[in-house]
Design an enzyme around this catalytic site. Structure first.
Site, mmCIF file in Angstrom:
data_model
loop_
_atom_site.group_PDB
_atom_site.id
_atom_site.type_symbol
_atom_site.label_atom_id
_atom_site.label_comp_id
_atom_site.label_asym_id
_atom_site.label_seq_id
_atom_site.Cartn_x
_atom_site.Cartn_y
_atom_site.Cartn_z
ATOM 1 C CG ASP A 50 -13.359 -27.346 -23.495
ATOM 2 O OD1 ASP A 50 -14.402 -27.945 -23.820
ATOM 3 O OD2 ASP A 50 -12.282 -27.555 -24.058
HETATM 4 C C1 BGC Z 1 -13.218 -29.923 -26.285
HETATM 5 C C2 BGC Z 1 -13.731 -28.736 -27.036
HETATM 6 C C3 BGC Z 1 -15.121 -29.014 -27.567
HETATM 7 C C4 BGC Z 1 -16.024 -29.426 -26.431
HETATM 8 C C5 BGC Z 1 -17.449 -29.683 -26.857
HETATM 9 C C6 BGC Z 1 -14.218 -30.467 -25.284
HETATM 10 O O1 BGC Z 1 -13.812 -31.690 -24.770
HETATM 11 O O2 BGC Z 1 -12.027 -29.565 -25.620
HETATM 12 O O3 BGC Z 1 -12.860 -28.400 -28.076
HETATM 13 O O4 BGC Z 1 -15.630 -27.886 -28.216
HETATM 14 O O5 BGC Z 1 -15.494 -30.601 -25.836
HETATM 15 O O6 BGC Z 1 -17.557 -30.837 -27.600
#
Ligand code: BGC
Length: 750
Positions: free
Chosen positions: A297
């Site tokens: 993530d």
């Molecule tokens: C979130 C994810 C997301 C990613 C990309 C992160 O902050 O936890 O769910 O897919 O950002 O945008």
């Protein structure tokens, strides 16, 4: 943190662990890996955000930055937007430019672009937004979930994007968590079945087809269970709980064919999941058999050093995560991962076999998606954007999500000549109807919503005529005028009914952190003021999680839970209020009564039966304001004739449970029939109820239908003290509606 590893050259052509599955795309990927340099491989494992290759103007790429990233570093993936959604055409231009750049590299490996299409395609202007997962869970309608997912896939692909970071499979058992709306609620079975259906819907057309996208089950594992409910904060959880409530959704998703997985940013029992070889390799790969890409993530690899403090240096963080099993790093703001991983491989801290394995997975997906043959947005995909029928579907989904929680004296549906005063911060808000991931990450900026988006006030005026609907509210959730109790009281005089629109404005992730589930006091004051006028008050809740309304609930004649239900939320609310749609949503979580009473529906016996003193027991341990599965209708439903095909379920056989459901009221309607079981005694304290099956039926007034469910021993299983999923012999209650029967499970292997 150094590990003793084989010298790089010795294993260049070995690729030992990627030889498992034999499919042409896998073979092509393995062959390509053999031709790649270390730089090219590490580039594939690196994902950066669009901002890194963009000019300050949204939607405009910076050619120099793009060339540095793609041609200079062979970056494999780009994600996200800079600030807000782009038009379809802007997206297609952006993707085309990126792929043109990729064609300049030695091996012409295309870039895979990923976006968060969380409830429809978040980041394309005018894309169709549907209810958040919490609202989809309220519909209990798997076919509907499949239909909305297919639209999201089409609108993503029309925008040139082939990888969606969805669905969220985190179990919503902590309602304080700011990402609760993205979950399917507190129950494992709903999360498991809806999640698997959605993953199939994204991918089943075949990833080469312009109607499909690669899905990403997230966030593995236990992300939703932070102790305080604050996003990205520690989870403490024994394996038995993790496996009983949080793992099955991912297990089902792997079986359903999910191509990718995103890792939980948090830590479990002190080990950040990005550093957990146990979870990322032993459980995910060896136990669940997942063969796709594991992506980190946002910034989570470097955070092993900067935030979790388990890696003493940034390079140690990279070594830890890649060796644990992360294949791609969502870095995302720079190229640090690339440099650090290269250093780590050269120093022998990460084996080349691990790099090859990760790169082969990434390339295999690119082959499967047809990116090597046709990396540009397909012409055929454009016609699938913004089709009129999507609006009908968005309305249907929002209608099915609507959950009527209170209807004293049959105040609803309202007569068409009712004079309504609409009040509260939600009355003229669009963002509070859609929530997170709506054209912007936070969903708050209404400039980007489609021009035809309606507020609750407008939708009601459309039905009743502007002269019958007045308001004290103004646009702008935070405007002080929306909380003016004196104005509300003064305006109530000419109204028959007050429609009070409370809840939460949009938020996503950490900005949505709260310290208390209580509904903010300024909203509670409005509710009390509305009730004090003596006019009947109907409360409409647009919120991502259940804010506590216990003290005002008895003052409300009607309560409608609308969640954040997407582009057609306002119309769906007015349809239910006026009786143009008979509500059939039911809660996918227990609406809590107070912060100290967060008991979930699948409580244990000692939560159900409370000891007060010595032999004094009460049976009200589970007493939420509204229970899991609750939702009213404008008609009445009666259950009768619960029958089991046998009093004994033996070994691998099946037990058929049938029940007759009758619509005894005067309106047609849909209704969810749920089947629960309860084992009387087991080696691990049995839950008082577990949802094992559900189906949604439509019956005309006066009609009845026999509904059948099939139960097998797997449906009765639980995780035992040795962490094995087992079904133990014994007696079970089976409960459907208000009916109950008993059967025994007999293990024939004994
Ligand atoms: C979130 C994810 C997301 C990613 C990309 C992160 O902050 O936890 O769910 O897919 O950002 O945008």
């Amino acid at each position: 943190m150094k590990r003793l590893l084989l010298p790089i050259t010795g294993i260049l052509f070995a690729l030992p662990s990627i030889a498992q599955s034999v499919n042409p795309d896998h073979q092509k990927a393995v062959n390509l890996v053999r031709q790649m340099t270390l730089d090219e491989k590490i580039g594939q494992m690196t994902q950066v955000t669009l901002g890194v290759v963009s000019k300050p103007q949204d939607g405009e790429l910076d050619p120099a930055a793009l060339s540095r990233v793609v041609t200079g570093h062979y970056i494999g993936s780009i994600l996200n937007v800079t600030n807000h959604a782009l038009t379809v055409d802007q997206w297609r231009t952006v993707i085309r430019q990126i792929q043109d750049e990729a064609k300049k590299t030695r091996l012409r490996i295309p870039v895979i672009y990923g976006l968060d299409g969380i409830h429809g395609q978040t980041y394309t202007l005018d894309a169709t937004l549907f209810p958040q997962n919490i609202g989809m869970a309220a519909t209990r309608d798997k076919e509907l979930a499949v239909a909305v997912t297919k639209v999201a896939a089409r609108e993503l692909r029309a925008s040139g994007v082939r990888w969606n970071f969805a669905p969220v499979l985190d179990c919503g058992r902590q309602p304080l968590w700011s990402r609760f709306p993205e979950t399917y609620g507190e129950d494992v079975y709903i999360g498991k079945t809806m999640g698997a259906a959605v993953i199939k819907a994204y991918e089943e057309d075949g990833l080469r087809n312009p109607t499909a996208v690669a899905s990403c089950m997230k966030h593995y594992l236990g992300y939703s269970a932070s102790r305080t409910g604050k996003d990205r904060t520690p989870i403490y959880m024994p394996d038995i709980e993790l496996r009983e409530y949080y793992l099955p959704q991912f297990q089902a998703a792997v079986k359903a064919g999910a191509s990718t997985i995103m890792i939980n940013s948090g830590e479990i029992n002190g080990t950040p999941v990005h550093a957990s070889k146990y979870l990322l390799t032993d459980v995910l790969r060896k136990e669940l058999g997942f063969q796709g890409i594991a992506v980190s993530d946002w910034e989570d690899i470097i955070r092993l050093h900067t935030r979790h403090n388990v890696a003493a240096t940034p390079r140690a963080a990279v070594v830890m995560a890649v060796n644990a099993g992360v294949d791609m790093s969502m870095v995302p703001n720079d190229l640090s991962f690339y440099d650090l991983l290269k250093e780590a491989v050269q120093k022998g801290e990460v084996p080349l076999s691990r790099i090859d394995e990760a790169v082969a997975r990434i390339l295999e997906l690119k082959y499967k998606l047809g990116l090597f043959d046709q990396p540009y947005p397909e012409d055929a995909a454009v016609q699938n954007f913004g089709r009129p029928e999507y609006q009908t579907l968005a309305l249907q989904a929002a209608r099915e999500a609507m959950t009527l929680l209170q209807n004293q004296d049959g105040i609803l549906p309202l007569a068409r000549n009712t004079h309504v005063l609409v009040a509260g911060p939600g009355a003229q808000s669009i963002s509070a109807l859609n929530g997170c991931w709506s054209y912007t990450w936070q969903g708050k900026d209404e400039r980007w919503y489609p021009k035809d988006s309606k507020t609750i006030l407008q939708a009601l005026q459309d039905k009743l005529g502007a002269s019958n609907v007045r308001t004290t509210s103004v646009p702008g959730w935070d405007s002080r005028d929306n909380y003016d109790t004196m104005a509300l009281k003064a305006a109530a005089a000419g109204a028959d009914v007050i429609l009070l629109c409370l809840g939460e404005n949009a938020y996503a992730e950490s900005p949505g952190n709260i310290g208390d589930l209580a509904m903010p006091e300024d909203q509670m004051a409005l509710a009390r003021a509305a009730a004090a006028t003596g006019k009947p008050v109907i409360l409409v809740l647009t919120e991502g999680r259940p804010r506590l309304i216990t003290s005002i609930a008895p003052l409300m004649k009607g309560i409608l839970m609308a969640y954040w239900s997407g582009r057609r939320t306002a119309e769906a609310i007015s349809d239910v209020l006026l009786g143009d749609y008979n509500p059939d949503g039911i809660l996918p979580f227990s609406y809590p009564r107070s912060m100290g009473e967060m008991v979930l529906y699948d409580r244990k016996p000692t939560e159900e039966v409370r000891e007060i003193f010595n032999e004094n027991l009460t049976m009200d341990g589970y007493k939420p304001l509204f229970p899991f599965g609750f939702g009213l209708s404008y008609t009445n439903w009666e259950y009768s004739d619960l029958q089991l095909s046998s009093a004994r379920l033996k070994g691998g056989a099946a037990l058929t449970v049938s029940v007759t459901v009758k619509n005894t009221g005067s309106r047609d309607g849909s209704h969810t029939v749920e089947l629960y079981t309860h084992q009387h005694y087991a080696s691990i304290t049995p839950s008082m109820r577990r949802l094992r099956a559900f189906t949604k039926i439509f019956l005309k007034a006066g009609e009845s239908q026999t509904v059948k469910f099939v139960l097998r021993k797997e449906d009765l299983a639980f995780v035992n003290a040795r962490l094995k999923t087992v079904t133990e012999p014994g007696d079970f209650d089976v409960m459907v509606g208000d009916k109950k029967a008993v059967f025994s499970y007999v293990n024939t292997n004994q």
